[in-house]
Design an enzyme around this catalytic site. Structure first.
Site, PDB file in Angstrom:
ATOM      1  CG  HIS A  61     -17.156  61.667  93.410  1.00 40.63           C
ATOM      2  ND1 HIS A  61     -16.303  61.303  94.423  1.00 40.63           N
ATOM      3  CD2 HIS A  61     -17.630  62.906  93.737  1.00 40.63           C
ATOM      4  CE1 HIS A  61     -16.245  62.273  95.318  1.00 40.63           C
ATOM      5  NE2 HIS A  61     -17.041  63.249  94.926  1.00 40.63           N
ATOM      6  CD  GLU A  64     -15.057  58.417  92.908  1.00 42.42           C
ATOM      7  OE1 GLU A  64     -15.586  57.765  93.836  1.00 42.42           O
ATOM      8  OE2 GLU A  64     -14.481  59.502  93.092  1.00 42.42           O
ATOM      9  CG  HIS A 167     -16.028  57.240  97.080  1.00 35.04           C
ATOM     10  ND1 HIS A 167     -16.370  58.436  96.487  1.00 35.04           N
ATOM     11  CD2 HIS A 167     -16.863  57.094  98.138  1.00 35.04           C
ATOM     12  CE1 HIS A 167     -17.370  58.984  97.147  1.00 35.04           C
ATOM     13  NE2 HIS A 167     -17.691  58.192  98.153  1.00 35.04           N
ATOM     14  CD  GLU A 231     -11.610  57.066  97.858  1.00 39.82           C
ATOM     15  OE1 GLU A 231     -11.538  56.661  96.674  1.00 39.82           O
ATOM     16  OE2 GLU A 231     -12.220  58.101  98.203  1.00 39.82           O
TER      17      GLU A 231
END
Length: 347
Positions: A61, A64, A167, A231
């Site tokens: 993405h 990010e 991410h 994450e």
């Protein structure tokens, strides 16, 4: 002229549409090559086969940014010979056009396009007509799958395969750093990997219970790699990340790359919270809406029976006391996941 490795991110963004493959060596110990934009292979020059093949991917993405900056810094340290590389290593900078416009994606969520059962790059791109049918992210997913296939399929049977897809999340999180463990189809969970993630500062693990089309699932399912979606915090623009908050993960990734002992703690002492996915709620109607505030953090818990989301003809409720939300996003395309719910569990 500086080497592309001195700032591989900037080089990739500048030359994405007119890429020329390059290769070279760093001293007498490391070879590198980059045949497609944003995909860099770094290999030790040694007679003995390295015991690991590692993929560090970021920017699937485009907004990010923290993982992108972490990977760019690791490449620069290898280039400047501040960090030795003892394993076969592939860096992936995923969605370069989305990075250029500071958006999550251009046409479609790239991290929903890594179906391990779908057609391959060679199968879909042999004819120009097929290329014209693909949007930007569909084409990029094929290119990245092809790169992973080449990297992992040539590994020896003794080599350990690892893929950390890095991410940051759209929303803040009560558990700031967490990882999704892809569905393993009966394969055992790896205690060593969970210990490594804990030492990275990742204190929460989500156990996926169904097949997916994420980048980490692709590597896990197709090649049996130890793969995770990791994450590391909240989305922020380039240059606005507090890199001090990533000290642990940066240190551990560097230790992994240079093959030094990376164990800090015993698994039994790791402060991990384990959750299993309970509900995968997909958006199927245009009027889909979430029944909590836009700033509700990941891992916000609800009572049994509370309404979490609704759309025409359907209402989605918490099935357990303490059931928590993860990755809520009502703006996804029809048919895509709009919300995960998780409940605590033990391994």
């Amino acid at each position: 002229m500086n080497s592309p490795l001195s700032d591989y991110l900037s080089y990739s963004l500048q030359h994405y549409t007119q890429w020329k493959a390059f290769s070279g060596t760093i001293g007498s110990a490391i070879a590198f090559k980059s045949e497609v934009p944003g995909v860099l292979l770094i290999t030790p020059i040694a007679e003995q086969t390295p015991c690991k093949r590692i993929i560090l991917s970021c920017g699937i993405h485009g907004n990010e940014t923290a993982p992108i900056e972490i990977c760019n810094a690791l490449i620069r340290d290898i280039y400047e010979e501040k960090l030795s590389c003892q394993h076969e290593l592939m860096f992936v900078f995923g969605n370069l056009p989305a990075m250029q416009i500071a958006k999550r994606f251009v046409d479609e969520n790239l991290n929903r396009l890594f179906d391990p059962e779908a057609s391959t790059l060679s199968g879909l791109l042999e004819e120009e007509a097929n290329q014209d049918m693909l949007n930007l992210e569909e084409h990029r997913a094929l290119v990245l799958k092809h790169a992973v296939d080449n990297f992992f399929s040539n590994a020896s049977s003794e080599q350990q395969l690892i893929h950390y897809d890095l991410h940051t999340a759209i929303r803040p999180s009560k558990n700031e750093k967490f990882a999704v463990y892809p569905y393993l189809h009966g394969r055992p969970y790896c205690k060593e990997q969970l210990q490594f993630l804990s030492d990275c500062g990742v204190n929460t693990i989500l156990l996926s219970q169904t097949p997916a089309t994420t980048f980490s699932y692709y590597s896990s399912r197709k090649f049996g790699a130890h793969a995770f979606t990791v994450e590391l915090g909240k989305v922020k623009p380039f240059g606005e990340n507090d890199m001090a908050s990533f000290t642990a993960v940066t240190h551990m990734l560097a230790q992994l790359i240079k093959k030094e002992a990376v164990r800090i703690s015993k698994y039994e002492d790791c402060p991990l919270e384990i959750f299993t996915v309970n509900q995968v709620i997909n958006k199927t109607k245009d009027d889909f809406s979430l029944h909590f505030s836009d700033d509700a953090a990941n891992f916000t818990a609800f009572k049994k029976g509370e309404v979490l989301a609704s759309e025409s003809g359907a209402e989605y409720c918490a099935e357990y006391d303490g059931e928590a939300i993860v990755f809520p996003n009502a703006q996804v395309a029809l048919g895509q996941r709009a919300l995960l719910t998780v409940i605590p569990c033990e391994l």
